[in-house]
Write a protein that holds these residues in place. Sequence first.
Motif, PDB file in Angstrom:
ATOM      1  N   GLN A   5       0.815  -1.158   0.046  1.00 59.44           N
ATOM      2  CA  GLN A   5      -0.013  -0.027   0.074  1.00 59.44           C
ATOM      3  C   GLN A   5       0.746   1.187   0.113  1.00 59.44           C
ATOM      4  O   GLN A   5       0.479   2.136  -0.749  1.00 59.44           O
ATOM      5  CB  GLN A   5      -0.870   0.047   1.177  1.00 59.44           C
ATOM      6  CG  GLN A   5      -2.119  -1.062   1.130  1.00 59.44           C
ATOM      7  CD  GLN A   5      -2.959  -0.959   0.132  1.00 59.44           C
ATOM      8  OE1 GLN A   5      -3.294   0.200  -0.393  1.00 59.44           O
ATOM      9  NE2 GLN A   5      -3.275  -2.130  -0.534  1.00 59.44           N
ATOM     10  N   ILE A 105      -6.897  -5.311  11.614  1.00 57.38           N
ATOM     11  CA  ILE A 105      -7.284  -5.549  10.126  1.00 57.38           C
ATOM     12  C   ILE A 105      -7.326  -7.174   9.989  1.00 57.38           C
ATOM     13  O   ILE A 105      -6.400  -8.037  10.646  1.00 57.38           O
ATOM     14  CB  ILE A 105      -5.930  -5.477   9.108  1.00 57.38           C
ATOM     15  CG1 ILE A 105      -5.421  -3.957   9.161  1.00 57.38           C
ATOM     16  CG2 ILE A 105      -6.275  -5.774   7.750  1.00 57.38           C
ATOM     17  CD1 ILE A 105      -4.241  -3.719   8.509  1.00 57.38           C
ATOM     18  N   SER A 133      -3.553  -1.210   4.109  1.00 58.38           N
ATOM     19  CA  SER A 133      -4.685  -1.899   3.438  1.00 58.38           C
ATOM     20  C   SER A 133      -5.558  -1.266   2.714  1.00 58.38           C
ATOM     21  O   SER A 133      -5.820  -0.076   3.179  1.00 58.38           O
ATOM     22  CB  SER A 133      -5.233  -2.857   4.566  1.00 58.38           C
ATOM     23  OG  SER A 133      -6.366  -3.666   4.271  1.00 58.38           O
TER      24      SER A 133
END
Length: 353
Positions: A5, A105, A133
């Motif tokens: 990311q 997460i 993410s």
Amino acid sequence: MTLPQAERMMFEAIASICIETGGETICRYALLPGFAADTEAGCLAALHEGEVELSGQTGPPSCVRRRASRLLFTEIAPGVFAHRGAIEEPGPGNLGDVSNIGFVIGENAIAVIDAGGSRAVGEEVYLAIRERSDLPILAVILTHMHPDHVFGAGPLAESGAEVIGRAGLSRALAERSGNYSEGFTGLIGPEGFLGTRVVSPDREVKAEEMLDLGNRTLHLVARPTAHTATDLTVADLASGVVFAGDLVFAEHAPALDGSLKGWQATLAAIREEPAALLVPGHGGPTLPWPEGGAALSAYLAALEEDTRNAIEAGVPLSTAAATIGRGEAANWSLFDLYNARNATVAYTELEWE
């Protein structure tokens, strides 16, 4: 190959928001979550299809390359992240970033625990998540009603997150939102607080609930009146990390806005519950458990003992508030900002037992 990311070029939507105050126009660019794309054209197309309406917005939004978050989050367990808020009062230099924030997460979604003290902080939380993410943000869980924990929820709610709190949180925020907004505007300043609003919970937890993030479950527990009347804890069952909100303080002086006896009972209950690590509302950001709660237990015990002694001796509240708990002063930052009020709440409660 999919890039991490932090290495992908992504675009986010922004809009200029302004207010008039004291004959002066104050503006800043606000992040608009929910329109991210790999290209500027994709972001603009998402804006064209979606609706954007921020208070004070001037002109149409635009898209810019995503930048890094200004908040430091540490991975305290696999998939579990925590940010340590500043041990200080809200002000222009911290924009209300004075309480701890976390996110977890799972395989399918992400949950955020608390959101900081302004929209600006909430925007940074969103960016920190997106560095790690692109899964949907399923929920932002508010551990209680205090403004340094709730005012950043706006951008996360706009990203699609459901706002969750303990039963009674909606009413408490409705009753206090005006005072909270006025107080934080004065502390942080109009520019830093620009765009901030109270977000009422979409759902309230009355007892216990499980939140599924995809092969990862969070256990949400509504607690009896303690630090406040709206306390909620969040346990990640996979890692054993517990987010206690302000039911646990470290370093930062505790603040009593509920029931002294209730807080002592709730803290004792949490000390008996399994936890690999505990994230307090302030300080840390992680504590070993249960030994990490010893300092708070000692402070609450001193508060109770001093208060009972003052009541028994017939010392009036106006005099007692200046001395109750003073023996704990060296153990806590910001002690003088909070202790006298704690003494007042404790005296008022115990006087009428």
